[in-house]
Design a protein around this motif. Structure first.
Motif, PDB file in Angstrom:
ATOM      1  N   GLY A 174       0.813  -1.211   0.000  1.00 32.85           N
ATOM      2  CA  GLY A 174       0.000   0.000   0.000  1.00 32.85           C
ATOM      3  C   GLY A 174       0.845   1.258   0.000  1.00 32.85           C
ATOM      4  O   GLY A 174       2.030   1.235  -0.341  1.00 32.85           O
ATOM      5  N   ARG A 175       0.230   2.348   0.385  1.00 33.81           N
ATOM      6  CA  ARG A 175       0.884   3.657   0.401  1.00 33.81           C
ATOM      7  C   ARG A 175       0.896   4.171   1.833  1.00 33.81           C
ATOM      8  O   ARG A 175       0.126   3.722   2.669  1.00 33.81           O
ATOM      9  CB  ARG A 175       0.134   4.651  -0.482  1.00 33.81           C
ATOM     10  N   PHE A 176       1.761   5.132   2.094  1.00 29.97           N
ATOM     11  CA  PHE A 176       1.763   5.787   3.400  1.00 29.97           C
ATOM     12  C   PHE A 176       1.873   7.290   3.189  1.00 29.97           C
ATOM     13  O   PHE A 176       2.382   7.753   2.173  1.00 29.97           O
ATOM     14  CB  PHE A 176       2.893   5.261   4.297  1.00 29.97           C
ATOM     15  N   ASP A 177       1.351   8.036   4.138  1.00 26.90           N
ATOM     16  CA  ASP A 177       1.441   9.492   4.132  1.00 26.90           C
ATOM     17  C   ASP A 177       2.420   9.922   5.208  1.00 26.90           C
ATOM     18  O   ASP A 177       2.657   9.193   6.173  1.00 26.90           O
ATOM     19  CB  ASP A 177       0.068  10.120   4.404  1.00 26.90           C
ATOM     20  N   GLY A 178       2.970  11.106   5.048  1.00 26.88           N
ATOM     21  CA  GLY A 178       3.888  11.625   6.051  1.00 26.88           C
ATOM     22  C   GLY A 178       5.216  10.897   6.002  1.00 26.88           C
ATOM     23  O   GLY A 178       5.737  10.586   4.945  1.00 26.88           O
ATOM     24  N   CYS A 179       5.733  10.601   7.198  1.00 36.27           N
ATOM     25  CA  CYS A 179       7.026   9.935   7.329  1.00 36.27           C
ATOM     26  C   CYS A 179       6.821   8.500   7.771  1.00 36.27           C
ATOM     27  O   CYS A 179       5.772   8.160   8.336  1.00 36.27           O
ATOM     28  CB  CYS A 179       7.883  10.672   8.361  1.00 36.27           C
ATOM     29  N   PRO A 180       7.822   7.629   7.555  1.00 37.53           N
ATOM     30  CA  PRO A 180       7.708   6.253   8.046  1.00 37.53           C
ATOM     31  C   PRO A 180       7.503   6.260   9.556  1.00 37.53           C
ATOM     32  O   PRO A 180       8.073   7.089  10.262  1.00 37.53           O
ATOM     33  CB  PRO A 180       9.060   5.632   7.682  1.00 37.53           C
ATOM     34  N   PRO A 181       6.672   5.354  10.042  1.00 40.11           N
ATOM     35  CA  PRO A 181       6.415   5.314  11.490  1.00 40.11           C
ATOM     36  C   PRO A 181       7.615   4.795  12.269  1.00 40.11           C
ATOM     37  O   PRO A 181       8.354   3.941  11.780  1.00 40.11           O
ATOM     38  CB  PRO A 181       5.227   4.369  11.611  1.00 40.11           C
ATOM     39  N   ALA A 182       7.775   5.318  13.463  1.00 38.84           N
ATOM     40  CA  ALA A 182       8.816   4.806  14.366  1.00 38.84           C
ATOM     41  C   ALA A 182       8.346   3.483  14.933  1.00 38.84           C
ATOM     42  O   ALA A 182       7.158   3.130  14.879  1.00 38.84           O
ATOM     43  CB  ALA A 182       9.067   5.825  15.479  1.00 38.84           C
ATOM     44  N   TRP A 183       9.262   2.726  15.499  1.00 39.81           N
ATOM     45  CA  TRP A 183       8.923   1.396  16.025  1.00 39.81           C
ATOM     46  C   TRP A 183       7.940   1.470  17.182  1.00 39.81           C
ATOM     47  O   TRP A 183       7.166   0.540  17.380  1.00 39.81           O
ATOM     48  CB  TRP A 183      10.202   0.676  16.474  1.00 39.81           C
ATOM     49  N   ASN A 184       7.929   2.537  17.959  1.00 36.54           N
ATOM     50  CA  ASN A 184       7.028   2.596  19.102  1.00 36.54           C
ATOM     51  C   ASN A 184       5.624   3.065  18.729  1.00 36.54           C
ATOM     52  O   ASN A 184       4.752   3.153  19.572  1.00 36.54           O
ATOM     53  CB  ASN A 184       7.600   3.487  20.205  1.00 36.54           C
ATOM     54  N   SER A 185       5.380   3.339  17.468  1.00 38.36           N
ATOM     55  CA  SER A 185       4.044   3.731  17.031  1.00 38.36           C
ATOM     56  C   SER A 185       3.425   2.593  16.226  1.00 38.36           C
ATOM     57  O   SER A 185       4.084   1.654  15.836  1.00 38.36           O
ATOM     58  CB  SER A 185       4.115   5.007  16.175  1.00 38.36           C
ATOM     59  N   ALA A 186       2.162   2.710  15.982  1.00 41.61           N
ATOM     60  CA  ALA A 186       1.479   1.681  15.181  1.00 41.61           C
ATOM     61  C   ALA A 186       2.022   1.740  13.760  1.00 41.61           C
ATOM     62  O   ALA A 186       1.899   2.755  13.093  1.00 41.61           O
ATOM     63  CB  ALA A 186      -0.024   1.910  15.198  1.00 41.61           C
ATOM     64  N   SER A 187       2.629   0.673  13.307  1.00 33.39           N
ATOM     65  CA  SER A 187       3.263   0.696  11.987  1.00 33.39           C
ATOM     66  C   SER A 187       2.433   0.011  10.923  1.00 33.39           C
ATOM     67  O   SER A 187       2.793  -0.004   9.771  1.00 33.39           O
ATOM     68  CB  SER A 187       4.640   0.032  12.077  1.00 33.39           C
ATOM     69  N   ARG A 188       1.389  -0.613  11.292  1.00 39.49           N
ATOM     70  CA  ARG A 188       0.591  -1.330  10.293  1.00 39.49           C
ATOM     71  C   ARG A 188      -0.588  -0.499   9.985  1.00 39.49           C
ATOM     72  O   ARG A 188      -1.440  -0.403   9.466  1.00 39.49           O
ATOM     73  CB  ARG A 188       0.192  -2.696  10.831  1.00 39.49           C
TER      74      ARG A 188
END
Length: 188
Positions: A174-188
């Motif tokens: 899929g696609r993502f908006d903004g920046c890649p998520p950090a490990w401590n945030s919801a990454s899926r």
């Protein structure tokens, strides 16, 4: 001179006969310094892949799909001349998440699933979920190539070193908006 060396070699071989070959597993099991667990002795690794029961439904579906790309991987890290500052989206690179691609092949802002990295144990004990984010580009990344960002310093490359210069199976998640998520945030 040759005759002397040949005679010495034959004498040496006769005096120190090797006998029958010994299987590798027997030697390893007999030597406590070299002994390894059965999982490693058979070529597998306890953290190489996740068990199917450990996968989310989305990961299981992505594992079952044919890959969208087969790309040769290389590694880069901060402090080595490769990563300086922000990635091509203006984001801080996230170790074991940020990936550099050729945007003509894999567009930036593509969320990627690399099945080989699922279940990989990271230095902090975290288990990799297989998701990477195409948020960087690189001058040497052309065609079916990706560059995995590992973190700060050469030591950060250790968990993924076995993938360096190997072909990885990559699926578009899929696609993502903004920046890649950090490990401590919801990454899926």
């Amino acid at each position: 001179m040759f005759d002397t060396l040949a005679a010495f070699a034959m004498l040496w071989a006769a005096a120190f006969s090797a006998g029958d070959p010994v299987p590798y597993e027997t030697v390893v099991a007999a030597d406590p310094v070299v002994a390894v667990s059965p999982e490693v002795a058979d070529g597998s690794s306890e953290d190489a892949t996740a068990e199917p029961a450990d996968l989310t439904p989305e990961q299981a579906e992505l594992m079952a799909r044919d890959p969208d790309w087969n790309a040769r991987a290389s590694l880069y890290h901060a402090g080595g001349g490769g990563a300086t500052g922000n990635d091509s989206l203006g984001c801080r690179p996230i170790p074991m998440r940020t990936l550099a691609t050729d945007p003509r092949v894999i567009p930036r802002r593509t969320k990627l699933f690399i099945r080989e990295t699922v279940g990989m144990r990271l230095p902090d004990g975290t288990i990799h979920d297989g998701y990477w984010y195409a948020s960087d580009t690189g001058g040497a990344i052309r065609g079916q190539r990706v560059d995995l960002y590992t973190g700060n310093g050469r030591g950060s490359m250790q968990p993924v070193m076995r993938f360096n210069q190997q072909r990885l199976t990559i699926t578009n998640a899929g696609r993502f908006d903004g920046c890649p998520p950090a490990w401590n945030s919801a990454s899926r």
